[in-house]
Design a protein around this motif. Structure first.
Motif, PDB file in Angstrom:
ATOM      1  N   ASN A   1     -50.481 -32.618 -20.657  1.00 47.95           N
ATOM      2  CA  ASN A   1     -50.602 -33.849 -20.643  1.00 47.95           C
ATOM      3  C   ASN A   1     -50.931 -34.971 -22.506  1.00 47.95           C
ATOM      4  OD1 ASN A   1     -50.582 -34.511 -18.300  1.00 47.95           O
ATOM      5  ND2 ASN A   1     -52.713 -34.507 -17.872  1.00 47.95           N
ATOM      6  N   LEU A   2     -51.398 -33.945 -22.995  1.00 45.32           N
ATOM      7  CA  LEU A   2     -51.377 -34.243 -24.507  1.00 45.32           C
ATOM      8  C   LEU A   2     -50.215 -34.036 -25.328  1.00 45.32           C
ATOM      9  CD1 LEU A   2     -53.773 -34.579 -26.733  1.00 45.32           C
ATOM     10  CD2 LEU A   2     -53.613 -32.021 -27.257  1.00 45.32           C
TER      11      LEU A   2
ATOM     12  N   ILE B   1     -58.488 -36.943 -24.868  1.00 40.36           N
ATOM     13  CA  ILE B   1     -58.024 -35.493 -23.711  1.00 40.36           C
ATOM     14  C   ILE B   1     -58.683 -35.052 -24.923  1.00 40.36           C
ATOM     15  CG2 ILE B   1     -56.420 -34.051 -23.378  1.00 40.36           C
ATOM     16  CD1 ILE B   1     -54.743 -36.476 -22.343  1.00 40.36           C
TER      17      ILE B   1
ATOM     18  N   PRO C   1     -54.481 -30.229 -19.202  1.00 40.05           N
ATOM     19  CA  PRO C   1     -55.023 -31.483 -20.349  1.00 40.05           C
ATOM     20  C   PRO C   1     -53.506 -31.136 -21.343  1.00 40.05           C
ATOM     21  CG  PRO C   1     -56.965 -31.020 -18.866  1.00 40.05           C
ATOM     22  CD  PRO C   1     -55.614 -29.269 -18.327  1.00 40.05           C
TER      23      PRO C   1
END
Length: 565
Positions: free
Chosen positions: A66-67, A93, A63
């Motif tokens: 992804n952030l 997120i 995550p």
């Protein structure tokens, strides 16, 4: 120990073996359960450590990446609508990361603080974008925020490596412990196996020794039964179990059988000779010797009675069969004669009428004084022509009903046409159409007259049923063709067919659907015998949409064979 085993019963021996098996299974079962529980604890430990590594990767590291990617997309977005959609994904997120980092906070507060710093920097970037200071947002995300992200990822990767290392250590410990347990199981199994094999060997050896002694004694006895030369010895056993009792009983029976076998053998030999005589048809011999065996004496009496009864039944059956065969032949001849006379009557009816007309014409001519020599010669010629036709009809019938001669090669089409010629006047009288369809004529080897009589019989039956049922526009079709190996004749009519319940009975002797005064029921039976027994062919019948269809198959003769003949 060995003496103890010899003196106990087989039931007790098998009980000892069962008890040893039960104890062995119980010990191995206990060890298996113990090992299974221990393995569950080890596997649970390895699994929990592996899950920690996997959870860190799935719930935090992935995550975060992804952030980071979405934050770059947020800064580079060309308009506010796209930024709003990206911001919604970022908020979701961050929400999950906050929950996951709260769990990390319990065992590593430093990482939790670094996450808060990175999160604050991210919010700073968002404020720059809200103030439309995109340059500041870009610098913040690519410098300060990136540095904080790298620090956070470094701490997380170190934590992941530690967790992975702990998992590896737990796995190695599990492997080591499994090897120790495996060695312990092997030792336990070997000890149980050695003990079980020793006890089993003692008991099995004793049982097998007893079985072998009994088997050898029985083998000697069976050899004696086969050749009467082998010496039969008593079965001696040193044990006191059930085999000892069995051996005693067997010895008594062997002695009894040996004493009676020679006396019974003579009767058996005589009985064999009697049966051989029966096989060759000689019923004159009987059994007279007696034995001490009640069953053999009963068998002797039964064989004598059977021979007496068989002789009487055979003589009676022969007489009945001869009478039935004679009656069948006589009925067949009478039926054929009746058919022949009826067909001759149809053939002669028109010529006789014409001769009568000639006589009447001659009388009228004479009355009118027109009778002269020329007229007389013409009428004599006409009458001679008609009487010659009638004479030829008798000759045709004589040739058709000649007794069987030698087998000959003949045309199927010619045989069918000769049969049709016999009945054509009768068919014409009843206005029944008869059509030939010769697809391919073939030659066959057999009795031509008998083959024609089969065709005639089927045509006559079709004619009779058409007349009986008063069929409108009646017709009979004869189709002649060939198959791969057989000549094929199909005879069909439009009389409505044969009832299904009697379809498989019409070839039986004496079966008829008419009254006794109208038929004998031997025509189709004789036809089947002619085709299948005398000519080795096939005849069958089935129903079609219009009527019955008879199919006759006889092995065809190739043209070269016909030429040679």
């Amino acid at each position: 120990m060995i003496k103890f085993i010899k003196n106990i019963s087989i039931k007790t021996k098998l009980g000892i073996l069962f008890f040893i098996l039960l104890i062995s299974i119980s010990i191995l079962g206990y060890k298996t359960i113990y090992i299974s529980k221990d393995n569950q604890i080890i596997l649970r430990d390895v699994h929990s450590k592996s899950q920690a590594v996997l959870s860190l990767q799935n719930n935090i590291i992935t995550p975060l990446y992804n952030l980071r990617q979405l934050s770059h997309s947020l800064v580079m977005a060309p308009n506010q609508d796209i930024r709003k959609n990206i911001q919604l994904e970022i908020d979701e997120i961050i929400k999950h990361l906050n929950a996951n980092f709260n769990d990390v906070k319990r065992y590593n507060y430093e990482i939790y603080e670094i996450w808060n710093n990175y999160k604050n920097l991210f919010y700073q970037t968002k404020e720059y974008l809200d103030d439309e200071f995109e340059e500041g947002a870009y610098i913040n995300i690519t410098t300060v925020a990136k540095k904080q992200f790298d620090i956070l990822m470094d701490r997380l990767l170190n934590l992941q490596r530690k967790s992975l290392n702990n998992s590896t250590i737990a796995y190695n410990d599990a492997v080591t412990k499994t090897k120790e347990i495996k060695f312990e199981i092997i030792i336990s199994i070997m000890l149980i196996l050695i003990f079980s094999v020793f006890i089993n060997w003692l008991i099995s050896n004793n049982i097998i020794s007893s079985i072998s002694s009994v088997q050898n004694g029985l083998n000697d006895f069976f050899k004696y039964l086969n050749d009467k030369k082998t010496q039969v010895n008593k079965i001696e056993l040193s044990c006191n179990d059930e085999f000892k009792q069995m051996a005693t009983i067997i010895n008594k029976n062997i002695l009894y059988i040996s004493n009676n076998i020679e006396q019974n053998e003579a009767l058996i030999k005589n009985a064999t000779k009697i049966l051989e005589n029966l096989k060759s048809g000689n019923l004159g011999t009987r059994l007279y010797e007696n034995t001490n065996d009640k069953s053999l004496n009963e068998l002797k009496n039964m064989i004598n009675d059977m021979i007496d009864n068989l002789e009487k039944r055979i003589n009676k059956e022969i007489k009945q069969r001869l009478a039935q065969e004679q009656l069948l032949v006589q009925q067949s001849k009478l039926a054929a004669m009746g058919e022949m006379i009826g067909n001759i009557a149809h053939q002669w009816r028109q010529p006789l009428a014409e001769i009568s007309a000639i006589h009447m014409n001659m009388k009228v001519t004479y009355d009118f004084n027109k009778f002269d020599k020329k007229y007389l010669n013409e009428k004599i010629k006409e009458a001679n022509k008609l009487t010659a036709y009638m004479s030829q009809t008798i000759t045709d019938f004589q040739n058709f009903f000649k007794p069987r001669g030698e087998k000959e090669i003949f045309s199927v089409q010619n045989a069918c046409k000769e049969a049709a010629k016999i009945i054509e006047s009768s068919l014409r009288y009843h206005e029944i159409s008869l059509k030939f369809n010769t697809i391919k004529d073939t030659n066959i080897l057999g009795y031509k007259n008998e083959y024609s009589q089969v065709i005639l019989n089927i045509l006559s039956n079709a004619k009779d049923i058409i007349i009986e049922r008063k069929i409108k526009f009646p017709r009979i079709n004869i189709e002649i063709k060939e198959g791969n190996n057989y000549s094929i004749v199909k005879i069909s009519d439009n009389a409505g067919g044969i009832a299904e319940k009697i379809l498989d009975k019409i070839f039986e002797p004496y079966f008829t659907t008419r009254y006794k005064t109208q038929g004998t029921g031997i025509g189709l039976y004789m036809s089947k015998n002619i085709i299948e027994r005398n000519m080795y062919g096939f005849i069958n019948v089935k129903n079609t949409d219009e009527g019955a269809l008879f199919t006759i198959k006889v092995l065809k003769i190739e043209p070269k064979s016909t030429h040679k003949a």
